[in-house]
Design a protein around this motif. Structure first.
Motif, mmCIF file in Angstrom:
data_model
loop_
_atom_site.group_PDB
_atom_site.id
_atom_site.type_symbol
_atom_site.label_atom_id
_atom_site.label_comp_id
_atom_site.label_asym_id
_atom_site.label_seq_id
_atom_site.Cartn_x
_atom_site.Cartn_y
_atom_site.Cartn_z
ATOM 1 N N UNK A 67 0.880 -1.117 -0.042
ATOM 2 C CA UNK A 67 0.032 -0.072 0.150
ATOM 3 C C UNK A 67 0.794 1.113 -0.042
ATOM 4 N N UNK A 68 1.821 1.189 0.747
ATOM 5 C CA UNK A 68 2.749 2.400 0.779
ATOM 6 C C UNK A 68 3.416 2.866 -0.464
ATOM 7 N N UNK A 69 3.823 1.461 -1.356
ATOM 8 C CA UNK A 69 4.325 1.756 -2.495
ATOM 9 C C UNK A 69 3.289 2.221 -3.442
ATOM 10 N N UNK A 70 2.203 1.807 -3.548
ATOM 11 C CA UNK A 70 1.045 2.039 -4.314
ATOM 12 C C UNK A 70 0.649 3.849 -3.986
ATOM 13 N N UNK A 71 0.546 3.989 -2.950
ATOM 14 C CA UNK A 71 0.163 5.446 -2.675
ATOM 15 C C UNK A 71 1.172 6.668 -2.651
ATOM 16 N N UNK A 129 2.603 -8.160 -5.233
ATOM 17 C CA UNK A 129 1.373 -7.348 -5.550
ATOM 18 C C UNK A 129 1.637 -6.364 -6.661
ATOM 19 N N UNK A 130 0.701 -6.056 -7.417
ATOM 20 C CA UNK A 130 1.218 -5.042 -8.389
ATOM 21 C C UNK A 130 0.488 -3.752 -7.996
ATOM 22 N N UNK A 131 -0.159 -3.581 -6.956
ATOM 23 C CA UNK A 131 -0.874 -2.575 -6.518
ATOM 24 C C UNK A 131 -1.182 -2.646 -4.945
ATOM 25 N N UNK A 132 -1.511 -1.714 -4.255
ATOM 26 C CA UNK A 132 -2.159 -1.803 -2.791
ATOM 27 C C UNK A 132 -3.423 -2.265 -2.997
ATOM 28 N N UNK A 133 -4.194 -2.099 -3.958
ATOM 29 C CA UNK A 133 -5.391 -2.457 -4.199
ATOM 30 C C UNK A 133 -5.652 -4.254 -3.836
ATOM 31 N N UNK A 136 10.467 2.958 -5.189
ATOM 32 C CA UNK A 136 9.440 2.909 -6.168
ATOM 33 C C UNK A 136 9.480 1.696 -7.272
ATOM 34 N N UNK A 137 8.412 1.388 -7.488
ATOM 35 C CA UNK A 137 8.102 0.261 -8.421
ATOM 36 C C UNK A 137 9.084 0.247 -9.672
#
Length: 286
Positions: free
Chosen positions: A104-108, A187-191, A282-283
């Motif tokens: 989630x921290x990566x995604x946001x 995971x590809x995203x936090x969601x 960052x991804x």
């Protein structure tokens, strides 16, 4: 005169905080953030306590586990499931909590912002692992208190048993934290993090002797479970809380604490290497 001018021309440099100091400061922030998140508190901190209550209430009517042919002896359902719930709490606090949280921290964009600060990946890891140690310890203490005071489960009195508890818990919780950091890269995203992480954690709990008696599982399932750390965390905890006669129900007929330590140490190293290799502020595909 030149000395005075030089003094005003070059402001004193403030030394950068050390990695350890930054990491310790980060622990406090991470713990506060954890308890401000209702999902984390319910699904990781309170979940083992709730599950112990459900299993105790649902299966106590069937009688004690491990009774003699004449119906004597054995231990209560709650006492039998307590070590598995402690091990599950360690896995939830480390793997599930950190994998979902860091994804989630990566995604946001939180990690991207942290990458522009003096915080190094090592200090960030210290903060996350420290948070898991603190919250995992509090969780285990709460679980033991509820077991003893609410369900009347007798806890060990021998110092050697609590010594075993300490090293199994410490190895297990740190290993779980490092594997959680490593798993956060999947995971590809936090969601999508919960959809990726929770099934993995849930399957491991079912095949590792947390919700089902390990000796009653098929041999092939026991073999698969033996490849992962949760089975060994649960086995180590069973050696602490269950009578010695229950060691005969283990695959080898013994607690194998030396093997428990070896497997957890191997997974700790694997988690450390993977978390360091896969971690990015960052991804790569961002």
């Amino acid at each position: 005169m030149s000395t005075a001018l030089d003094t005003h021309a070059r402001p004193a440099l403030t030394p950068r905080p050390g990695v350890l100091r930054l990491g310790i400061d980060r622990i406090g922030y991470e713990v506060r953030s954890y308890f401000r998140t209702p999902d984390a508190v319910f699904f990781t901190f309170l979940f083992p306590v709730i599950m112990l209550g459900i299993f105790t209430a649902a299966f106590s009517a069937a009688g004690n586990i491990g009774t003699a042919p004449d119906g004597s002896g054995g231990i209560s359902v709650g006492a039998y499931y307590l070590p598995g719930m402690i091990a599950a709490g360690m896995l939830l606090s480390g793997v599930q909590n950190l994998a979902v949280d860091i994804a989630g921290e990566k995604s946001d964009g939180t990690l991207k912002r942290l990458g522009g600060t003096p915080l190094s990946p090592t200090a960030y890891f210290i903060g996350k692992i420290g948070q898991v140690l603190v919250t995992g310890t509090l969780q285990a203490a709460l679980l033991l208190a509820v077991a003893a005071l609410v369900f009347g489960i007798e806890l060990p009195t021998e110092p050697s048993a609590w010594g075993t508890f300490a090293w199994v818990f410490l190895l297990g919780i740190i290993t779980s934290a490092l594997l959680g950091i490593a798993l956060s890269a999947v995971p590809r995203s936090g969601k999508s993090a919960t959809a990726v992480v929770i099934p993995i954690v849930l399957i491991l709990q079912f095949i590792s002797g947390v919700y089902l008696q390990f000796d009653q599982l098929p041999g092939w399932m026991q073999t698969i479970a033996s490849l992962f750390p949760l089975k060994w965390m649960a086995q180590g905890m069973r050696s602490v809380f269950l009578p010695e006669t229950f060691a005969a129900l283990e695959p080898s007929g013994a607690w194998d604490l030396g093997l428990v330590a070896l497997v957890l140490l191997l997974w700790l190293v694997v988690g450390l290497v993977l978390s360091r290799l896969t971690f990015r502020w960052i991804r790569r595909d961002a």
